[in-house]
Write a protein that holds these residues in place. Structure first.
Motif, mmCIF file in Angstrom:
data_model
loop_
_atom_site.group_PDB
_atom_site.id
_atom_site.type_symbol
_atom_site.label_atom_id
_atom_site.label_comp_id
_atom_site.label_asym_id
_atom_site.label_seq_id
_atom_site.Cartn_x
_atom_site.Cartn_y
_atom_site.Cartn_z
ATOM 1 N N ARG A 4 0.880 -1.170 0.000
ATOM 2 C CA ARG A 4 0.000 0.000 0.000
ATOM 3 C C ARG A 4 0.917 1.219 0.000
ATOM 4 N NH1 ARG A 4 -4.220 -0.277 4.373
ATOM 5 N NH2 ARG A 4 -2.486 0.158 5.770
ATOM 6 N N LEU A 5 1.077 1.822 -1.174
ATOM 7 C CA LEU A 5 2.020 2.913 -1.349
ATOM 8 C C LEU A 5 1.290 4.203 -1.720
ATOM 9 C CD1 LEU A 5 4.822 1.066 -3.347
ATOM 10 C CD2 LEU A 5 4.898 1.780 -0.953
ATOM 11 N N PRO A 6 1.942 5.356 -1.536
ATOM 12 C CA PRO A 6 1.329 6.622 -1.969
ATOM 13 C C PRO A 6 0.980 6.590 -3.452
ATOM 14 C CG PRO A 6 3.272 7.030 -0.622
ATOM 15 C CD PRO A 6 3.230 5.550 -0.879
ATOM 16 N N TYR A 7 -0.073 7.306 -3.794
ATOM 17 C CA TYR A 7 -0.565 7.406 -5.174
ATOM 18 C C TYR A 7 -1.068 6.053 -5.696
ATOM 19 C CZ TYR A 7 2.988 10.999 -4.363
ATOM 20 O OH TYR A 7 3.783 11.962 -3.788
ATOM 21 N N TYR B 43 10.414 -6.003 9.796
ATOM 22 C CA TYR B 43 10.632 -7.162 10.650
ATOM 23 C C TYR B 43 10.356 -8.438 9.867
ATOM 24 C CZ TYR B 43 5.552 -6.633 11.383
ATOM 25 O OH TYR B 43 4.192 -6.477 11.190
ATOM 26 N N GLN B 44 11.022 -9.490 10.299
ATOM 27 C CA GLN B 44 10.894 -10.783 9.624
ATOM 28 C C GLN B 44 11.106 -11.894 10.636
ATOM 29 O OE1 GLN B 44 12.949 -11.522 5.797
ATOM 30 N NE2 GLN B 44 13.850 -13.331 6.766
ATOM 31 N N ALA B 45 10.331 -12.954 10.502
ATOM 32 C CA ALA B 45 10.530 -14.181 11.270
ATOM 33 C C ALA B 45 10.596 -15.335 10.289
ATOM 34 C CB ALA B 45 9.389 -14.401 12.268
ATOM 35 N N ASN B 46 11.554 -16.238 10.487
ATOM 36 C CA ASN B 46 11.706 -17.348 9.540
ATOM 37 C C ASN B 46 12.084 -18.639 10.258
ATOM 38 O OD1 ASN B 46 14.257 -15.404 9.370
ATOM 39 N ND2 ASN B 46 15.020 -17.512 9.186
ATOM 40 N N PHE B 47 11.755 -19.727 9.594
ATOM 41 C CA PHE B 47 12.079 -21.073 10.070
ATOM 42 C C PHE B 47 12.843 -21.770 8.962
ATOM 43 C CE2 PHE B 47 10.946 -25.625 10.302
ATOM 44 C CZ PHE B 47 11.478 -25.923 11.552
ATOM 45 N N ASP B 48 14.048 -22.261 9.278
ATOM 46 C CA ASP B 48 14.923 -22.843 8.264
ATOM 47 C C ASP B 48 15.196 -24.312 8.544
ATOM 48 O OD1 ASP B 48 15.006 -20.251 7.439
ATOM 49 O OD2 ASP B 48 17.100 -19.900 7.971
ATOM 50 N N LYS C 61 7.345 -1.578 6.447
ATOM 51 C CA LYS C 61 6.484 -0.400 6.536
ATOM 52 C C LYS C 61 7.269 0.836 6.109
ATOM 53 C CE LYS C 61 3.832 -2.369 10.379
ATOM 54 N NZ LYS C 61 3.365 -2.156 11.783
ATOM 55 N N THR C 62 6.694 1.602 5.181
ATOM 56 C CA THR C 62 7.390 2.755 4.607
ATOM 57 C C THR C 62 6.474 3.982 4.600
ATOM 58 O OG1 THR C 62 6.699 1.986 2.413
ATOM 59 C CG2 THR C 62 8.910 1.358 3.152
ATOM 60 N N PRO C 63 6.090 4.490 5.759
ATOM 61 C CA PRO C 63 5.223 5.678 5.778
ATOM 62 C C PRO C 63 5.907 6.889 5.150
ATOM 63 C CG PRO C 63 6.037 5.171 7.977
ATOM 64 C CD PRO C 63 6.402 4.015 7.109
ATOM 65 N N THR C 64 5.124 7.702 4.486
ATOM 66 C CA THR C 64 5.634 8.902 3.828
ATOM 67 C C THR C 64 4.793 10.110 4.255
ATOM 68 O OG1 THR C 64 4.214 8.735 1.879
ATOM 69 C CG2 THR C 64 6.287 7.494 1.840
ATOM 70 N N LYS C 65 5.189 11.269 3.782
ATOM 71 C CA LYS C 65 4.453 12.489 4.107
ATOM 72 C C LYS C 65 3.053 12.474 3.514
ATOM 73 C CE LYS C 65 8.746 15.121 4.376
ATOM 74 N NZ LYS C 65 9.622 16.158 3.758
ATOM 75 N N ARG D 213 1.318 9.522 2.880
ATOM 76 C CA ARG D 213 0.533 8.375 3.340
ATOM 77 C C ARG D 213 1.202 7.765 4.560
ATOM 78 N NH1 ARG D 213 -2.543 4.314 -0.787
ATOM 79 N NH2 ARG D 213 -4.027 3.485 0.735
ATOM 80 N N SER D 214 0.640 8.013 5.728
ATOM 81 C CA SER D 214 1.282 7.585 6.979
ATOM 82 C C SER D 214 1.154 6.090 7.226
ATOM 83 C CB SER D 214 0.668 8.341 8.163
ATOM 84 O OG SER D 214 -0.725 8.074 8.260
ATOM 85 N N ASN D 215 0.222 5.429 6.569
ATOM 86 C CA ASN D 215 0.036 3.984 6.772
ATOM 87 C C ASN D 215 0.562 3.178 5.588
ATOM 88 O OD1 ASN D 215 -1.889 4.736 4.931
ATOM 89 N ND2 ASN D 215 -3.586 3.612 5.888
ATOM 90 N N ALA D 216 1.488 3.734 4.825
ATOM 91 C CA ALA D 216 2.015 3.036 3.650
ATOM 92 C C ALA D 216 2.952 1.908 4.058
ATOM 93 C CB ALA D 216 2.753 4.018 2.743
ATOM 94 N N TYR D 217 2.968 0.862 3.252
ATOM 95 C CA TYR D 217 3.940 -0.212 3.445
ATOM 96 C C TYR D 217 4.318 -0.785 2.084
ATOM 97 C CZ TYR D 217 -0.291 -3.161 3.315
ATOM 98 O OH TYR D 217 -1.484 -3.762 2.959
ATOM 99 N N TYR D 218 5.585 -1.185 1.987
ATOM 100 C CA TYR D 218 6.080 -1.739 0.725
ATOM 101 C C TYR D 218 5.653 -3.194 0.553
ATOM 102 C CZ TYR D 218 9.174 -3.204 -3.025
ATOM 103 O OH TYR D 218 9.670 -3.707 -4.205
#
Length: 202
Positions: A66-69, A157-162, A179-183, A185-190
């Motif tokens: 969920r990214l800006p624009y 953050y990441q959790a993994n099982f190998d 999570k990559t909030p910007t000016k 969009r404060s709830n943006a994430y990559y």
């Protein structure tokens, strides 16, 4: 002569444990490539498996972002390093501290550009079985002072099982969130997604 031979064998044995890493994680929509270079293989003044240079290229999908624009994600690029060692708490626990630079372009000539600090860990389960099992994870964070361009913060953050199928090959599965909030969009994430993958040591 015997002393020199023993020292040489010890040194060669130490270097044999120093390993570069290549990792490929994916799901139906996302592709995530990692490369780690063990600087102990290039510089004898650095203890093997203690200083890793890291690089990453990830192509996410808008189904998990969920990214800006409301744009489709571009490639996320990262470079950084991790200083790591076996923990004093347990011989099976490897801990590391890292710093990296992460970048991905946005529409309207904007970018996500951050410099997060993080902690990584890998724990080998103390089980008496032929195939070793590992639990790992990482957490990176950049407050506003370590963000640039349109970014206001960064959390990953990441959790993994190998499953270590052989000495230098792992199968991995886990969950990651970037999570990559910007000016704008404060709830943006990559990316937020589960993944499976493989990791090789060489």
């Amino acid at each position: 002569m015997l002393k020199k031979l023993l020292i040489g064998l010890l040194l060669s044995g130490s270097v044999s444990y120093a390993m570069h890493e290549f990792e490929l994680n994916l799901n139906n929509k996302d592709l995530d490539l990692h490369l780690g270079l063990d600087m102990g293989q290039f510089n004898h003044a650095i203890e093997p498996d203690s200083f890793m240079l890291k690089a990453r290229l990830m192509k996410g999908d808008n189904a998990h972002s969920r990214l800006p624009y409301d744009q489709d994600p571009e490639i996320l690029s990262e470079v950084g390093f991790v200083v790591q060692s076996t923990s004093a708490l347990a011989q099976e626990l490897m801990l590391g501290l890292g710093l990296k630079i992460a970048f991905t372009p946005l529409d309207n000539d904007q970018t996500v550009f951050v410099m997060p600090i993080g902690i990584v860990g890998d724990y080998t389960l103390p089980l008496d079985i032929a195939i070793p099992l590992h639990i790992g994870g990482q957490f990176y964070y950049a407050p506003e002072v370590l963000t640039f361009e349109q970014s206001t913060s960064y959390t990953e953050y990441q959790a993994n099982f190998d499953i270590q199928l052989m000495e230098r090959a792992f199968v991995t599965t886990g969950y990651r969130a970037i999570k990559t909030p910007t000016k704008e969009r404060s709830n943006a994430y990559y990316n937020r997604s589960y993944f499976v993958g493989v990791r090789f040591l060489f």
